[in-house]
Design a protein around this motif. Structure first.
Motif, PDB file in Angstrom:
ATOM      1  N   GLN A 261       0.881  -1.155   0.000  1.00 44.81           N
ATOM      2  CA  GLN A 261       0.000   0.000   0.000  1.00 44.81           C
ATOM      3  C   GLN A 261       0.923   1.209   0.000  1.00 44.81           C
ATOM      4  N   GLY A 262       1.557   1.437  -1.155  1.00 44.74           N
ATOM      5  CA  GLY A 262       2.626   2.423  -1.239  1.00 44.74           C
ATOM      6  C   GLY A 262       2.305   3.608  -2.109  1.00 44.74           C
ATOM      7  N   GLY A 263       3.153   4.632  -1.989  1.00 50.07           N
ATOM      8  CA  GLY A 263       2.966   5.847  -2.769  1.00 50.07           C
ATOM      9  C   GLY A 263       2.157   6.865  -1.977  1.00 50.07           C
ATOM     10  N   ALA A 264       2.190   8.089  -2.404  1.00 47.00           N
ATOM     11  CA  ALA A 264       1.468   9.147  -1.698  1.00 47.00           C
ATOM     12  C   ALA A 264       0.076   9.307  -2.294  1.00 47.00           C
TER      13      ALA A 264
ATOM     14  N   PRO B 172      -1.528   9.122  -6.216  1.00 49.28           N
ATOM     15  CA  PRO B 172      -2.336   8.019  -5.680  1.00 49.28           C
ATOM     16  C   PRO B 172      -1.528   7.041  -4.839  1.00 49.28           C
ATOM     17  N   CYS B 173      -2.237   6.310  -4.007  1.00 49.15           N
ATOM     18  CA  CYS B 173      -1.646   5.229  -3.232  1.00 49.15           C
ATOM     19  C   CYS B 173      -1.844   3.943  -4.031  1.00 49.15           C
ATOM     20  N   ASN B 174      -0.756   3.265  -4.329  1.00 43.70           N
ATOM     21  CA  ASN B 174      -0.835   2.077  -5.172  1.00 43.70           C
ATOM     22  C   ASN B 174      -1.067   0.823  -4.324  1.00 43.70           C
ATOM     23  N   TYR B 175      -2.252   0.284  -4.431  1.00 46.76           N
ATOM     24  CA  TYR B 175      -2.598  -0.938  -3.713  1.00 46.76           C
ATOM     25  C   TYR B 175      -2.320  -2.147  -4.599  1.00 46.76           C
ATOM     26  N   TYR B 176      -1.550  -3.095  -4.070  1.00 51.86           N
ATOM     27  CA  TYR B 176      -1.344  -4.375  -4.736  1.00 51.86           C
ATOM     28  C   TYR B 176      -1.885  -5.458  -3.817  1.00 51.86           C
TER      29      TYR B 176
END
Length: 280
Positions: A177-180, A182-186
């Motif tokens: 759940q990374g990034g500012a 957008p937040c990139n959900y994997y």
């Protein structure tokens, strides 16, 4: 060394064999105070496997790597060796991935030959299964859980994996759940039915263990009070969840498996879907 030494009062003679009965270690004198992890590493070396893929059983009891052999009665004992070949395969792939550091970022290198399946990881796996509301998960997903939970973690501008923050909800396993913004959900679709439950038009990701990517503006966890369930993603994709919370890029099946996910990253230098998002 301290592990295999001359037979003495503080040692026990150990013979290790596979479930089939094939001897793979010993008989050799092992210091009773030596950590089980040391014995596991020695046996794993004989089998050409990463220590993480090897578990030792004394009778029917699993020997935690943090323990030693002080519990063994008598001067000699026989230990059963169990090898999870999928864990071994994924552990090797993960080590190559971390060493290569594709795409840069903050990758903490774990030391080869020193990782063993700890009691903490076993407990965390049980906790995640409860959150997934499942009794078991497919073998490849279970193996990846072991490997990922045993790692230190890695992150960059778009991706953030911390084993202590690995979350699960409604059959979905969230591993980044990374990034500012957008937040990139994997997340991993453990049951293989996410596309239908989220009512997505494209069923391309209808596969057990498929990896999905969802770049989101806003803090999903705060709004949902937990990791999003399939219905949360359905609402966000349809735009009727919250006016300040939207999926910036169509919910997409990034790869059919976690193995394919990491192999793609090593080959291209970016986590799957990152290139596509950077171009939009």
């Amino acid at each position: 060394g301290r592990l295999v030494s001359l037979l003495m009062a503080g040692s026990v003679e150990v013979t290790a064999h596979m479930m089939s009965g094939r001897a793979v270690f010993g008989p050799a004198a092992v210091d009773r105070s030596a950590a089980v992890a040391e014995l596991t590493a020695a046996i794993a070396k004989e089998l050409d496997q990463p220590p993480l893929a090897v578990q030792l059983l004394l009778g029917e009891q699993v020997l935690p790597p943090e323990d030693n052999l002080s519990q063994v009665e008598g001067d000699a004992t026989s230990i059963t060796v169990v090898v999870n070949e999928l864990v071994g395969k994924y552990e090797v792939l993960t080590q190559k991935f971390i060493e290569k550091k594709p795409g840069g970022g903050s990758f903490v290198l774990t030391l080869k030959g020193e990782r063993a399946l700890s009691a903490k990881v076993v407990a965390r796996k049980k906790e995640i299964l409860e959150k997934l509301q499942l009794d078991t998960v497919p073998g490849d997903v279970d193996a990846w859980l072991t490997v990922l939970l045993s790692s230190i973690g890695f992150s960059n501008e778009f991706f953030d994996f911390d084993p202590d923050k690995l979350e699960a909800s409604d059959g979905l396993l969230y591993f980044s759940q990374g990034g500012a913004s957008p937040c990139n959900y994997y997340f991993v679709d453990v049951k293989g039915d996410f596309a239908s439950r989220a009512q997505l038009d494209d069923d391309q990701g209808a596969a057990v263990g498929a990896v999905w990517c969802a770049p989101v503006y806003g803090d999903v966890v705060v709004v949902c009070s937990k990791s999003p369930c399939a219905d949360d993603w359905r609402k966000m994709s349809a735009g009727d969840f919250d006016e300040d919370l939207t999926v910036d890029f169509p919910l997409t099946c990034a790869t059919k498996s976690l193995q394919e996910f990491f192999e793609h990253w090593m080959k291209t230098g970016n986590a799957p879907m990152i290139c596509e998002m950077m171009e939009t």
